[in-house]
Design a protein around this motif. Structure first.
Motif, short mmCIF file in Angstrom:
data_model
loop_
_atom_site.label_atom_id
_atom_site.label_comp_id
_atom_site.label_asym_id
_atom_site.label_seq_id
_atom_site.Cartn_x
_atom_site.Cartn_y
_atom_site.Cartn_z
N PRO A 213 0.81 -1.22 0.00
CA PRO A 213 0.00 0.00 0.00
C PRO A 213 0.84 1.27 0.00
O PRO A 213 0.49 2.27 -0.64
N SER A 214 1.97 1.25 0.71
CA SER A 214 2.80 2.45 0.79
C SER A 214 3.44 2.83 -0.54
O SER A 214 3.88 3.96 -0.72
N MET A 215 3.48 1.89 -1.49
CA MET A 215 4.09 2.17 -2.78
C MET A 215 3.09 2.70 -3.81
O MET A 215 3.48 3.15 -4.89
N GLN A 216 1.81 2.63 -3.49
CA GLN A 216 0.80 2.84 -4.53
C GLN A 216 0.79 4.27 -5.09
O GLN A 216 0.53 4.47 -6.27
N ASN A 217 1.05 5.27 -4.25
CA ASN A 217 1.05 6.64 -4.77
C ASN A 217 2.14 6.84 -5.81
O ASN A 217 1.92 7.48 -6.85
N LEU A 218 3.31 6.27 -5.56
CA LEU A 218 4.39 6.39 -6.53
C LEU A 218 4.09 5.57 -7.78
O LEU A 218 4.26 6.05 -8.91
N LEU A 219 3.60 4.36 -7.60
CA LEU A 219 3.30 3.52 -8.76
C LEU A 219 2.18 4.14 -9.59
O LEU A 219 2.17 3.99 -10.83
N ARG A 220 1.25 4.84 -8.95
CA ARG A 220 0.16 5.47 -9.69
C ARG A 220 0.69 6.56 -10.62
O ARG A 220 0.13 6.78 -11.70
N VAL A 221 1.74 7.25 -10.20
CA VAL A 221 2.33 8.27 -11.07
C VAL A 221 2.77 7.64 -12.38
O VAL A 221 2.46 8.14 -13.47
N PHE A 222 3.50 6.54 -12.30
CA PHE A 222 3.99 5.89 -13.52
C PHE A 222 2.83 5.32 -14.34
O PHE A 222 2.83 5.40 -15.57
N ALA A 223 1.84 4.76 -13.66
CA ALA A 223 0.68 4.24 -14.38
C ALA A 223 -0.05 5.36 -15.11
O ALA A 223 -0.48 5.20 -16.27
N ASP A 224 -0.19 6.51 -14.46
CA ASP A 224 -0.87 7.64 -15.09
C ASP A 224 -0.08 8.17 -16.28
O ASP A 224 -0.67 8.73 -17.22
N TRP A 225 1.23 8.00 -16.27
CA TRP A 225 2.04 8.40 -17.43
C TRP A 225 1.89 7.40 -18.58
O TRP A 225 2.36 7.68 -19.68
N GLY A 226 1.31 6.26 -18.32
CA GLY A 226 1.15 5.24 -19.36
C GLY A 226 2.23 4.18 -19.35
O GLY A 226 2.35 3.41 -20.31
N CYS A 227 3.02 4.11 -18.27
CA CYS A 227 4.10 3.12 -18.20
C CYS A 227 4.13 2.49 -16.80
O CYS A 227 5.06 2.75 -16.03
#
Length: 285
Positions: A213-227
């Motif tokens: 859960p603590s990683m999700q905000n960072l991972l969401r950034v990359f997902a929102d960029w499309g990667c």
């Protein structure tokens, strides 16, 4: 005017922005005088997004420090690459993908070395435009090829790569963007064109890093960029062993990869539920 970069390709500009920021620090782990130019306008914008989620103003950070991680990764790989090419039998090095890496320009390399930079044409064109007029410190050979295409091996050999000669490969900032099937295909294809004694350097995350859960905000950034990050493994040694390579993995913060900059504890590999990053050094058997 160069073609626009795809989502994963734009992350190379983030790396360049991180290297420019590191270069500006008085306690920097390396100098990259080309990073700011390579980052362009987009790189600092991407970095600002990462910093906002990594260091929230309203609460303590529970994310790993991307700037410290990137600084350690760059320095670790700088040092390891130079150690490996000190071997007089090594005459070729492959960056796959090359991104906007500037090691061919900012570091000294043996005269015997042929330096292959393989990436999609748009990335290579962007880099050529940004570094126009600058001269590399090595015999640099560009290979316009997509690592997911069927013919990159033919393109690489056409550029002068010799599969029967020892080589060093660098897979930096790549594998967590690829589905597991493609990671395994890529490692198998590299091993097929890498002579025994060749080395493959790479960075990986573990599976837990993708789900905490603590990683999700960072991972969401990359997902929102499309990667999005889609691949991780808790057994990097086993992953590379499946393709005829003997691997050693260290983590940022280990004695070999600390440089006085890793801010977090490094729990033993046996401890479950811990996010991890691995720097892998694998030798082809």
């Amino acid at each position: 005017m160069t073609a626009p970069l795809a989502a994963v390709e734009r992350t190379a500009l983030l790396t360049a922005a991180l290297r420019a920021a590191e270069t500006s620090r008085p306690d920097r782990l390396y100098d990259d005088p080309y990073a700011a130019e390579l980052a362009g306008r987009i790189g600092p914008e991407l970095l600002a997004e990462v910093v906002r989620v990594t260091f929230p103003p309203d609460r303590p950070s529970d994310l790993p420090s991307t700037p410290d991680y990137n600084a350690i990764r760059t320095r670790f790989l700088d040092d390891r690459l130079r150690e490996l090419v000190d071997d007089p039998t090594v005459t070729q090095l492959v960056l796959a993908p090359a991104g906007v890496d500037s090691r061919a320009y900012r570091l000294d390399w043996p005269d015997r070395l042929r330096w292959f930079e393989m990436d999609r044409p748009a990335v290579l064109a962007y880099k050529e435009q940004r570094l126009a007029g600058r001269n590399p410190r090595v015999r640099r050979l560009t290979v316009p090829a997509d690592l997911t295409a069927d013919d990159w091996e033919e393109r690489l050999t056409a550029a002068g790569y010799q599969p029967d000669q020892p080589s060093v490969w660098l897979l930096e900032g790549l594998l967590y963007y690829l589905p597991e099937e493609r990671v395994r295909q890529l490692l198998g294809r590299i091993r097929a064109v890498a002579a025994p004694g060749s080395r493959v350097l790479a960075d990986l995350v573990n599976e837990t890093a993708l789900t905490l859960p603590s990683m999700q905000n960072l991972l969401r950034v990359f997902a929102d960029w499309g990667c999005p990050w889609v691949f991780g493994t808790d057994d990097p040694e086993g992953l590379f062993a499946a393709y005829g390579m003997t691997a050693r993995a260290v983590q940022p913060g280990d004695p070999d990869a600390h440089y006085g900059r890793w801010p977090d504890p490094v729990p033993p590999r046996s401890e479950p539920g811990v996010r991890r990053v691995f720097f892998v050094d694998a030798e082809c058997r």
